[in-house]
Design a protein around this motif. Structure first.
Motif, PDB file in Angstrom:
ATOM      1  N   LEU A  20       1.444  -1.687  -0.238  1.00 25.48           N
ATOM      2  CA  LEU A  20      -0.002   0.141   0.107  1.00 25.48           C
ATOM      3  C   LEU A  20       1.061   0.782   0.014  1.00 25.48           C
ATOM      4  O   LEU A  20       0.817   2.208  -0.363  1.00 25.48           O
ATOM      5  N   LYS A  21       2.057   1.279   1.187  1.00 29.42           N
ATOM      6  CA  LYS A  21       2.674   2.770   0.345  1.00 29.42           C
ATOM      7  C   LYS A  21       3.142   2.669  -0.206  1.00 29.42           C
ATOM      8  O   LYS A  21       3.932   3.930  -0.640  1.00 29.42           O
ATOM      9  N   THR A  22       3.526   1.848  -0.894  1.00 30.48           N
ATOM     10  CA  THR A  22       3.953   1.521  -2.410  1.00 30.48           C
ATOM     11  C   THR A  22       3.762   2.283  -3.582  1.00 30.48           C
ATOM     12  O   THR A  22       3.522   2.942  -4.349  1.00 30.48           O
ATOM     13  N   ALA A  23       2.266   2.008  -3.481  1.00 32.58           N
ATOM     14  CA  ALA A  23       1.393   2.547  -4.151  1.00 32.58           C
ATOM     15  C   ALA A  23       0.869   3.766  -4.437  1.00 32.58           C
ATOM     16  O   ALA A  23       0.869   4.848  -5.135  1.00 32.58           O
ATOM     17  N   GLN A  24       0.601   3.306  -2.351  1.00 29.66           N
ATOM     18  CA  GLN A  24       0.507   5.322  -2.546  1.00 29.66           C
ATOM     19  C   GLN A  24       1.621   6.264  -2.926  1.00 29.66           C
ATOM     20  O   GLN A  24       2.015   7.749  -3.506  1.00 29.66           O
ATOM     21  N   MET A  25       3.188   5.822  -2.987  1.00 26.60           N
ATOM     22  CA  MET A  25       4.247   6.972  -3.341  1.00 26.60           C
ATOM     23  C   MET A  25       4.219   7.131  -5.402  1.00 26.60           C
ATOM     24  O   MET A  25       4.263   8.460  -5.182  1.00 26.60           O
ATOM     25  N   PHE A  26       3.558   6.003  -5.501  1.00 29.52           N
ATOM     26  CA  PHE A  26       3.331   6.086  -7.484  1.00 29.52           C
ATOM     27  C   PHE A  26       2.357   7.628  -7.450  1.00 29.52           C
ATOM     28  O   PHE A  26       2.056   8.422  -8.613  1.00 29.52           O
ATOM     29  N   GLU A  27       1.102   6.720  -6.528  1.00 32.04           N
ATOM     30  CA  GLU A  27       0.517   8.185  -6.422  1.00 32.04           C
ATOM     31  C   GLU A  27       0.473   9.327  -6.349  1.00 32.04           C
ATOM     32  O   GLU A  27       0.185  10.024  -6.735  1.00 32.04           O
ATOM     33  N   LEU A  28       1.668   9.405  -4.768  1.00 31.16           N
ATOM     34  CA  LEU A  28       2.131  11.241  -4.644  1.00 31.16           C
ATOM     35  C   LEU A  28       2.695  11.322  -6.055  1.00 31.16           C
ATOM     36  O   LEU A  28       2.533  12.941  -6.177  1.00 31.16           O
ATOM     37  N   LEU A  29       3.433  10.864  -6.654  1.00 28.79           N
ATOM     38  CA  LEU A  29       4.755  11.433  -7.144  1.00 28.79           C
ATOM     39  C   LEU A  29       3.906  11.359  -8.593  1.00 28.79           C
ATOM     40  O   LEU A  29       4.434  12.549  -9.612  1.00 28.79           O
ATOM     41  N   PHE A  30       2.744  10.494  -9.451  1.00 31.63           N
ATOM     42  CA  PHE A  30       2.472  10.623 -10.795  1.00 31.63           C
ATOM     43  C   PHE A  30       1.156  11.157 -11.028  1.00 31.63           C
ATOM     44  O   PHE A  30       0.549  10.279 -11.958  1.00 31.63           O
ATOM     45  N   ALA A  46      -0.453   1.391 -14.142  1.00 33.39           N
ATOM     46  CA  ALA A  46       0.748   1.318 -14.834  1.00 33.39           C
ATOM     47  C   ALA A  46       2.114   0.021 -13.716  1.00 33.39           C
ATOM     48  O   ALA A  46       2.602  -0.523 -14.515  1.00 33.39           O
ATOM     49  N   VAL A  47       2.312   0.868 -13.020  1.00 29.74           N
ATOM     50  CA  VAL A  47       1.851  -0.489 -11.343  1.00 29.74           C
ATOM     51  C   VAL A  47       1.465  -1.252 -10.274  1.00 29.74           C
ATOM     52  O   VAL A  47       0.231  -1.212  -9.916  1.00 29.74           O
ATOM     53  N   GLU A  48       1.584  -2.962 -10.247  1.00 23.91           N
ATOM     54  CA  GLU A  48       1.354  -4.537  -9.663  1.00 23.91           C
ATOM     55  C   GLU A  48       1.728  -4.079  -8.162  1.00 23.91           C
ATOM     56  O   GLU A  48       3.098  -4.770  -8.736  1.00 23.91           O
TER      57      GLU A  48
END
Length: 115
Positions: A20-30, A46-48
């Motif tokens: 979840l933290k990883t997916a949230q980082m991609f949400e925050l970034l992009f 794009a990211v799973e």
């Protein structure tokens, strides 16, 4: 010749919290919206991020194709092997996903049906 496109990349997380933290980082970034599923969490399409480590030392790369069975046959004719136990089909029996038997540089690679 089959048509191939990059469908998504898969990242193996240690657990659901890390995923979840990883997916949230991609949400925050992009700005890729987080969507929680049963075994993984997507950031956009794009990211799973896998909730527990899955195939591939480093994760996986999904290659989209309109006809998975035809693409599989084409690659088998070139000498590539598939892990048949990973095959997933649509309700009508059409092959929709399957992993190559061997990893590429620590990544599992799978074909997935393109919508």
């Amino acid at each position: 010749m089959a048509e191939y496109t990059l469908a998504h990349i898969g990242i193996n997380a240690a657990n659901e919290d890390e995923a979840l933290k990883t997916a949230q980082m991609f949400e925050l970034l992009f700005g890729l919206p987080v969507k929680v599923g049963n075994s993984s969490i997507f950031a956009g399409t794009a990211v799973e991020v896998m909730k527990t480590p899955y195939l591939g030392k480093n994760g996986h790369i999904a290659i989209g194709t309109p006809d998975v069975a035809a693409a599989k046959a084409e690659l088998e004719a070139k000498g590539f092997a598939f892990a048949e136990e990973t095959a997933k089909s649509k309700p009508d029996g059409t092959l929709n996903a399957i992993y190559l038997k061997d990893e590429i540089c620590g990544f599992a690679v799978h074909l997935v049906g393109k919508k």
